[in-house]
Design an enzyme around this catalytic site. Structure first.
Site, PDB file in Angstrom:
ATOM      1  N   LYS A 160       0.828  -1.207   0.000  1.00 30.07           N
ATOM      2  CA  LYS A 160       0.000   0.000   0.000  1.00 30.07           C
ATOM      3  C   LYS A 160       0.862   1.257   0.000  1.00 30.07           C
ATOM      4  O   LYS A 160       0.583   2.215  -0.736  1.00 30.07           O
ATOM      5  CB  LYS A 160      -0.920   0.003   1.218  1.00 30.07           C
ATOM      6  CG  LYS A 160      -2.038  -1.024   1.172  1.00 30.07           C
ATOM      7  CD  LYS A 160      -2.841  -0.992   2.470  1.00 30.07           C
ATOM      8  CE  LYS A 160      -3.953  -2.014   2.479  1.00 30.07           C
ATOM      9  NZ  LYS A 160      -4.725  -1.972   3.756  1.00 30.07           N
ATOM     10  N   GLY A 170      -0.344  -4.858  10.262  1.00 32.58           N
ATOM     11  CA  GLY A 170       0.945  -4.553   9.674  1.00 32.58           C
ATOM     12  C   GLY A 170       1.087  -3.051   9.512  1.00 32.58           C
ATOM     13  O   GLY A 170       0.130  -2.370   9.138  1.00 32.58           O
ATOM     14  N   CYS A 195      -1.086   0.810   6.585  1.00 32.26           N
ATOM     15  CA  CYS A 195      -1.384  -0.287   7.519  1.00 32.26           C
ATOM     16  C   CYS A 195      -2.329  -1.289   6.862  1.00 32.26           C
ATOM     17  O   CYS A 195      -3.059  -0.951   5.929  1.00 32.26           O
ATOM     18  CB  CYS A 195      -2.042   0.244   8.792  1.00 32.26           C
ATOM     19  SG  CYS A 195      -1.101   1.508   9.670  1.00 32.26           S
ATOM     20  N   ASP A 196      -2.311  -2.488   7.398  1.00 26.54           N
ATOM     21  CA  ASP A 196      -3.273  -3.501   6.978  1.00 26.54           C
ATOM     22  C   ASP A 196      -3.608  -4.358   8.189  1.00 26.54           C
ATOM     23  O   ASP A 196      -2.710  -4.747   8.940  1.00 26.54           O
ATOM     24  CB  ASP A 196      -2.704  -4.381   5.863  1.00 26.54           C
ATOM     25  CG  ASP A 196      -3.757  -5.320   5.302  1.00 26.54           C
ATOM     26  OD1 ASP A 196      -4.605  -4.847   4.518  1.00 26.54           O
ATOM     27  OD2 ASP A 196      -3.742  -6.505   5.668  1.00 26.54           O
ATOM     28  N   SER A 197      -4.891  -4.630   8.392  1.00 27.35           N
ATOM     29  CA  SER A 197      -5.321  -5.360   9.585  1.00 27.35           C
ATOM     30  C   SER A 197      -6.214  -6.544   9.232  1.00 27.35           C
ATOM     31  O   SER A 197      -7.030  -6.464   8.311  1.00 27.35           O
ATOM     32  CB  SER A 197      -6.087  -4.431  10.534  1.00 27.35           C
ATOM     33  OG  SER A 197      -5.294  -3.353  10.961  1.00 27.35           O
TER      34      SER A 197
END
Length: 213
Positions: free
Chosen positions: A53, A113, A76-78
């Site tokens: 991203k 992340g 971020c990635d969740s």
């Protein structure tokens, strides 16, 4: 030195969290493909996607609209790890309902992340780290699940729940950083920025548009 702080996410919760911490970012949504790769666990997936991203925004040319001496890009990635099963965004009411029937009365790990990229004079320095928080869910009734799903809130959030909205009443315990459950860990982000020679307090109270001097 002027600084432009970019949030590479359209998440309202992440934006609210940064604003509450005194940071007013430029928001540039990433167009990265968020598909899950076969055999990829939650940690590997969120690390890869957060980096993807950030680089999607950096390589898009969108940053050129915000000239600054120092560019900071945060992505971020969740996902929710529920007994080894990765739960991202359910997207549909039926899937959210199915997930909640598994989640109620159980624990899951919210994995986020974080990727931070700092660009100064064309030189890129970056870091990827993972935040993990154990979440215990209340034993919801079927009627509560139906009401929550019908509210529309679960469909577009990781794990089909929030802690800072209607879903907060259904979280009975948290072990770890509560900020991470919203999708961005402020303590982790601070440490990452410090590692990249950015003082956290220097980012406070930036004027609208994310530029600081």
């Amino acid at each position: 030195m002027t600084t432009c702080f970019v949030l590479a996410s359209k998440s309202p919760a992440r934006l609210r969290m940064l604003r509450s911490a005194g940071i007013e970012p430029v928001v540039i949504a990433s167009g990265a493909d968020e598909s899950h790769l076969r055999g990829e666990d939650a940690v590997a997936m969120t690390a890869r996607l957060s980096r993807l991203k950030a680089h999607s925004v950096i390589e898009s040319g969108a940053l050129e609209e915000y000239p600054a001496d120092r560019m900071i890009v945060v992505a971020c990635d969740s996902v929710l790890n529920l007994d080894g099963r990765i739960l991202g965004k359910p997207h549909t009411a039926e899937r959210a309902r199915q997930w909640w029937r598994r989640m109620r009365g159980h624990q899951g790990v919210l994995v986020s992340g974080h990727h931070v990229a700092v660009i100064v004079n064309g030189q890129l320095r970056e870091q990827t780290r993972i935040g993990q928080t154990v979440v215990t869910f209340a034993d919801l009734t079927d009627a509560e699940i139906d009401a929550y799903v019908d509210s529309g809130e679960p469909a577009a959030v990781a794990g089909a729940f929030t802690i800072d909205g209607l879903g907060g009443a259904f979280i009975t315990r948290i072990n770890g950083d509560p900020h991470n459950v919203t999708g961005i860990s402020l303590p982790l982000l601070r440490q990452m920025l410090m590692d990249l020679d950015v003082e956290w307090s220097s980012l406070w109270n930036g004027p609208k548009g994310g530029h600081l001097s």
